[in-house]
Design a protein around this motif. Structure first.
Motif, PDB file in Angstrom:
ATOM      1  N   VAL A  37       0.852  -1.180   0.000  1.00  0.00           N
ATOM      2  CA  VAL A  37       0.000   0.000   0.000  1.00  0.00           C
ATOM      3  C   VAL A  37       0.894   1.238   0.000  1.00  0.00           C
ATOM      4  N   GLN A  38       0.451   2.256  -0.727  1.00  0.00           N
ATOM      5  CA  GLN A  38       1.205   3.510  -0.820  1.00  0.00           C
ATOM      6  C   GLN A  38       0.266   4.675  -0.558  1.00  0.00           C
ATOM      7  N   ALA A  87      -5.937   4.910  -0.322  1.00  0.00           N
ATOM      8  CA  ALA A  87      -4.526   4.879  -0.705  1.00  0.00           C
ATOM      9  C   ALA A  87      -4.444   4.197  -2.062  1.00  0.00           C
ATOM     10  N   GLU A  88      -3.220   3.951  -2.512  1.00  0.00           N
ATOM     11  CA  GLU A  88      -3.030   3.173  -3.735  1.00  0.00           C
ATOM     12  C   GLU A  88      -2.434   1.825  -3.360  1.00  0.00           C
ATOM     13  N   TYR A  89      -2.945   0.782  -3.992  1.00  0.00           N
ATOM     14  CA  TYR A  89      -2.563  -0.578  -3.653  1.00  0.00           C
ATOM     15  C   TYR A  89      -1.887  -1.234  -4.852  1.00  0.00           C
ATOM     16  N   PHE A  90      -0.755  -1.871  -4.573  1.00  0.00           N
ATOM     17  CA  PHE A  90       0.027  -2.510  -5.629  1.00  0.00           C
ATOM     18  C   PHE A  90       0.188  -3.998  -5.345  1.00  0.00           C
ATOM     19  N   GLY A 109      -1.266  -0.628 -10.141  1.00  0.00           N
ATOM     20  CA  GLY A 109      -1.890  -0.054  -8.956  1.00  0.00           C
ATOM     21  C   GLY A 109      -3.383   0.153  -9.084  1.00  0.00           C
ATOM     22  N   THR A 110      -4.049   0.133  -7.950  1.00  0.00           N
ATOM     23  CA  THR A 110      -5.475   0.466  -7.852  1.00  0.00           C
ATOM     24  C   THR A 110      -5.627   1.544  -6.784  1.00  0.00           C
ATOM     25  N   LYS A 111      -6.203   2.668  -7.179  1.00  0.00           N
ATOM     26  CA  LYS A 111      -6.446   3.746  -6.215  1.00  0.00           C
ATOM     27  C   LYS A 111      -7.784   3.520  -5.551  1.00  0.00           C
ATOM     28  N   LEU A 112      -7.771   3.490  -4.233  1.00  0.00           N
ATOM     29  CA  LEU A 112      -8.986   3.278  -3.458  1.00  0.00           C
ATOM     30  C   LEU A 112      -9.450   4.591  -2.853  1.00  0.00           C
ATOM     31  N   GLN A 113     -10.680   4.929  -3.141  1.00  0.00           N
ATOM     32  CA  GLN A 113     -11.325   6.084  -2.523  1.00  0.00           C
ATOM     33  C   GLN A 113     -12.397   5.574  -1.573  1.00  0.00           C
ATOM     34  N   VAL A 114     -12.456   6.110  -0.371  1.00  0.00           N
ATOM     35  CA  VAL A 114     -13.442   5.705   0.623  1.00  0.00           C
ATOM     36  C   VAL A 114     -14.355   6.893   0.898  1.00  0.00           C
TER      37      VAL A 114
END
Lengths: 116, 115
Positions: A37-38, A87-90, A109-114
């Motif tokens: 996670v980044q 965050a962004e997940y790799f 990467g996948t950017k996660l917005q909550v």
């Protein structure tokens, strides 16, 4: 050749909802697999890793991932997302080089917005 | 304990200039890696050091890029005649040893902007 595919560039989930981030890999042998996670301005932090054994791996922050050889997948899951998970997940694959050292390929990467 | 540190955190330079990016790995870690992360991409492998020697530099894009680790701890990534396409975040990572099951520990990166 090896590759890692994360088909979802961006995902939005509501706080408290479940999460699944997809990862598919292409590699001839049994891979070593990671999720990192980044967060903005932060370095990459390891969430979990799979080398062998139990195909369901538990990580930090309540994350887990399941290795499915038949589907060449290593999807990341969390039952209930918190706002701090944004965050962004790799996803990453480690192909051990001839000298035995790590040779890691990351997905895009996948950017996660909550959202509340 | 202290993690991997990288300096500077940001570097702005002009096209054609020379830059040096520094990485301080975790104390005692023998393996050190450099990656480049372009906008919207995952990190891409550049070079791997085991001790003082570059065991794998297959990811360096061309001969303008060079890296050293003279005493087996601190490493410097050097870029000559910078181009706008070199703009990216440069990440350093270290691990206790080359093999094994230890993950790589990443620094916060140096954001390089070439104008």
């Amino acid at each position: 050749a090896q590759s890692v595919t994360q088909p979802d560039i961006h995902i939005t989930v509501s706080e408290g909802a479940s999460l699944e981030l997809r990862c598919n890999y292409s590699y001839g042998a049994t891979p070593y697999l990671f999720w990192y996670v980044q967060s903005p301005g932060q370095g990459l932090q390891l969430l979990l890793k799979y080398f062998s054994g139990d195909t369901l791996v538990q990580g930090i922050k309540g994350f887990e991932a399941e290795f499915k050889r038949s589907q060449s997948s290593f999807n990341l899951r969390k039952p209930s997302v918190h706002w701090s998970d944004a965050a962004e997940y790799f996803c990453a694959v480690d192909r051990r080089a001839v000298g035995g050292y790590q040779k890691v390929t990351f997905g895009t990467g996948t950017k996660l917005q909550v959202i509340p | 304990g202290a993690g991997v540190s990288q300096t500077p955190s940001n570097k702005v330079t002009e096209k054609g200039k020379y830059v040096e990016l520094r990485c301080d790995p975790i104390s005692g870690h023998t393996a050190l890696y450099w990656y480049r992360q372009s906008l919207g991409q995952g990190p891409e492998f550049l070079i791997y050091f085991q001790g003082t020697g570059a065991a794998d530099d297959s990811g360096l894009p061309n001969d303008r890029f060079f890296a050293v680790r003279p005493e087996g701890s601190v490493s410097t990534l050097k870029i000559q005649r910078t181009e706008r396409g070199d703009s990216a975040v440069y990440l350093c990572a270290s691990s206790p040893e080359a093999g094994g099951r230890d993950e790589q520990f990443f620094g916060p990166g140096t954001r390089l902007t070439v104008l």
